[in-house]
Design an enzyme around this catalytic site. Structure first.
Site, mmCIF file in Angstrom:
data_model
loop_
_atom_site.group_PDB
_atom_site.id
_atom_site.type_symbol
_atom_site.label_atom_id
_atom_site.label_comp_id
_atom_site.label_asym_id
_atom_site.label_seq_id
_atom_site.Cartn_x
_atom_site.Cartn_y
_atom_site.Cartn_z
ATOM 1 N N SER A 34 0.823 -1.210 0.000
ATOM 2 C CA SER A 34 0.000 0.000 0.000
ATOM 3 C C SER A 34 0.856 1.259 0.000
ATOM 4 O O SER A 34 1.977 1.263 0.542
ATOM 5 C CB SER A 34 -0.871 -0.008 1.254
ATOM 6 O OG SER A 34 -1.485 1.241 1.423
ATOM 7 N N TYR A 87 -1.700 0.189 10.126
ATOM 8 C CA TYR A 87 -1.957 -0.445 8.828
ATOM 9 C C TYR A 87 -0.713 -0.339 7.935
ATOM 10 O O TYR A 87 -0.232 -1.334 7.387
ATOM 11 C CB TYR A 87 -3.159 0.223 8.149
ATOM 12 C CG TYR A 87 -3.343 -0.198 6.711
ATOM 13 C CD1 TYR A 87 -3.798 -1.480 6.401
ATOM 14 C CD2 TYR A 87 -3.023 0.664 5.661
ATOM 15 C CE1 TYR A 87 -3.933 -1.873 5.077
ATOM 16 C CE2 TYR A 87 -3.162 0.276 4.341
ATOM 17 C CZ TYR A 87 -3.622 -0.993 4.052
ATOM 18 O OH TYR A 87 -3.742 -1.387 2.743
ATOM 19 N N LYS A 129 2.022 -3.373 6.578
ATOM 20 C CA LYS A 129 2.384 -3.646 5.178
ATOM 21 C C LYS A 129 3.901 -3.555 4.991
ATOM 22 O O LYS A 129 4.497 -4.374 4.295
ATOM 23 C CB LYS A 129 1.674 -2.650 4.251
ATOM 24 C CG LYS A 129 0.167 -2.847 4.187
ATOM 25 C CD LYS A 129 -0.173 -4.089 3.394
ATOM 26 C CE LYS A 129 -1.638 -4.411 3.389
ATOM 27 N NZ LYS A 129 -1.965 -5.642 2.671
HETATM 28 N N1 UFG Z 1 -13.050 10.953 1.726
HETATM 29 C C1 UFG Z 1 -14.036 11.880 1.993
HETATM 30 N N2 UFG Z 1 -15.248 11.401 2.425
HETATM 31 C C2 UFG Z 1 -15.504 10.072 2.608
HETATM 32 C C3 UFG Z 1 -14.485 9.142 2.334
HETATM 33 C C4 UFG Z 1 -13.256 9.623 1.885
HETATM 34 O O1 UFG Z 1 -13.861 13.075 1.853
HETATM 35 O O2 UFG Z 1 -16.604 9.729 3.030
HETATM 36 C C5 UFG Z 1 -11.754 11.434 1.242
HETATM 37 C C6 UFG Z 1 -10.599 11.049 2.137
HETATM 38 O O3 UFG Z 1 -10.419 11.986 3.137
HETATM 39 C C7 UFG Z 1 -9.467 10.976 1.121
HETATM 40 C C8 UFG Z 1 -10.127 10.561 -0.192
HETATM 41 O O4 UFG Z 1 -11.507 10.835 -0.003
HETATM 42 O O5 UFG Z 1 -8.924 12.231 0.959
HETATM 43 C C9 UFG Z 1 -9.974 9.107 -0.503
HETATM 44 O O6 UFG Z 1 -10.352 8.357 0.640
HETATM 45 P P1 UFG Z 1 -10.518 6.777 0.629
HETATM 46 O O7 UFG Z 1 -10.968 6.379 1.989
HETATM 47 O O8 UFG Z 1 -11.334 6.380 -0.552
HETATM 48 O O9 UFG Z 1 -9.043 6.262 0.349
HETATM 49 P P2 UFG Z 1 -7.708 6.560 1.171
HETATM 50 O O10 UFG Z 1 -6.894 7.468 0.295
HETATM 51 O O11 UFG Z 1 -7.931 6.998 2.540
HETATM 52 O O12 UFG Z 1 -7.152 5.086 1.309
HETATM 53 C C10 UFG Z 1 -6.432 4.406 0.348
HETATM 54 C C11 UFG Z 1 -6.671 2.921 0.542
HETATM 55 C C12 UFG Z 1 -6.189 2.489 1.893
HETATM 56 C C13 UFG Z 1 -4.730 2.874 2.021
HETATM 57 C C14 UFG Z 1 -4.540 4.332 1.752
HETATM 58 C C15 UFG Z 1 -3.080 4.652 1.701
HETATM 59 O O13 UFG Z 1 -8.045 2.647 0.405
HETATM 60 O O14 UFG Z 1 -6.333 1.100 2.035
HETATM 61 O O15 UFG Z 1 -5.073 4.691 0.500
HETATM 62 O O16 UFG Z 1 -2.844 5.890 2.225
HETATM 63 F F1 UFG Z 1 -4.277 2.628 3.250
#
Ligand code: UFG
Length: 330
Positions: free
Chosen positions: A116, A140, A144
């Site tokens: 990741s 997490y 990894k």
């Molecule tokens: N976001 C929102 N509202 C929501 C959900 C997400 O604004 O309801 C934002 C988050 O703050 C982030 C972006 O949308 O800025 C993407 O969020 P996600 O949860 O879709 O994905 P992440 O970037 O947090 O997570 C991904 C992977 C994880 C991994 C991470 C690595 O899904 O498994 O990248 O940093 F750990």
């Protein structure tokens, strides 16, 4: 060629199983169905089981002659990993070591690992290449990175070759709408937005508008699930043809803000999507974009579905199908 896909009933694993079958591989899926769905495994043999069970793994590896193992079975929620690190280290590290030890014991030599972008922690520069410092900021990410370290040592000591693939933001669905994302609870941005568009959810929260980005919302690199799986296929083939262990960052190299993703989803779906401004989510870096030049060069991999519009359109087809099946269950 016979491949074991651990976690093959989950989002990424199920697309991988389908792609391997389509490419002519013999596939066995091992999944404990904690986060996966039996009906997402579209072919090959299915075994219900948990990699915590070393005896079962030994038995499985003595029954089948696998050429390689692909491992997708891990817990993935950053926030939960902070609240319950034991769960993450137990499954993502200890159980993975079980799997590796059983492979070594039975002489299985090739391993593909779902890593990741979380191993990098807060980006020091963007786009993030493989040389970027690896300083995870949550359990997490640590879990990894620990496995990546174990894999390097297992290669040196036992000749187990591996490719670690660091995903940025996996998204989208099978282009023929056979498979898609079904997390429970859903925490990822694109499926949440589309659940609002379809009426399954009232609104989507925008976590922070005060980031140092053009529109103030976080920027991420969304990569189509099929492109992600294609990279696994290339990595597998390379290992099986004598390639050495490696690690690659996988993304499109293009960043989109949360607001841009919402705007694009409004265009693709033609629906109103209600948003609620919410505070920042802890541990979210402002911008996370991959430099995947190395994967392109060494694996001969090129994303086929790089457009955000395509990623969202495929995810939307899947959401509409899901909505249909939800309604018919009501
Ligand atoms: N976001 C929102 N509202 C929501 C959900 C997400 O604004 O309801 C934002 C988050 O703050 C982030 C972006 O949308 O800025 C993407 O969020 P996600 O949860 O879709 O994905 P992440 O970037 O947090 O997570 C991904 C992977 C994880 C991994 C991470 C690595 O899904 O498994 O990248 O940093 F750990």
């Amino acid at each position: 060629m016979k491949v074991l896909v651990v976690g093959g009933a989950g989002y990424i694993g199920s697309h991988m199983v389908k792609m391997l079958l389509d490419a002519g591989y013999e596939v066995v899926t091992l999944d404990n169905l904690v986060a996966g769905y039996r009906d997402a495994v579209l072919g090959g043999e299915f075994i219900y089981g948990d990699i915590a069970d070393y005896v079962m793994l030994n038995h499985l590896f003595s029954l089948h002659h696998f050429d390689a193992v692909m491992h997708f079975a891990s817990h993935i929620q950053v926030g939960e990993s902070v609240r319950d690190p034991a769960k993450y280290y137990r499954n993502n590290v200890t159980n993975t070591q079980n799997l590796l030890d059983a492979m070594v014991a039975q002489g299985i030599r090739h391993f593909i690992f779902s890593s990741s972008a979380a191993i990098f922690g807060e980006p020091h520069y963007t786009p993030v290449d493989e040389a970027h410092p690896k300083i995870p900021i949550n359990p997490y990410g640590h879990s990894k990175l620990m496995v990546e370290q174990i894999l390097a040592d297992y290669d040196r000591a036992y000749g187990l070759t591996s490719v670690c693939l660091r995903y940025f933001n996996a998204a989208g669905a099978h282009p023929d709408c056979l498979l898609g994302e079904r997390h429970n609870p859903e925490t990822h941005l694109i499926p949440l937005i589309l659940q609002v568009a379809s009426g399954r959810r009232e609104a989507v929260s925008v976590f922070g508008r005060d980031y140092p980005t053009a529109d103030g919302t976080c920027i991420r690199d969304y990569i189509h699930i099929m492109d992600l799986c294609q990279a696994h296929l290339h990595a597998l083939e390379q290992l099986m043809h004598g390639g050495t262990s490696a690690a690659y960052n996988l993304g499109n190299g293009d960043g989109f803000s949360v607001q841009q993703v919402i705007n694009e989803a409004r265009k693709v779906t033609g629906r109103k999507i209600k948003i609620i401004d919410a505070p920042r989510r802890e541990g979210d870096p402002a911008e996370l974009v991959a430099d995947s030049t190395l994967a392109q060069k060494k694996l001969g991999w090129l994303p086929c579905y790089a457009e955000l519009e395509t990623i969202i359109r495929h995810a939307w087809q899947w959401e509409c199908k899901q909505l249909g099946s939800h309604q018919s269950q009501d």
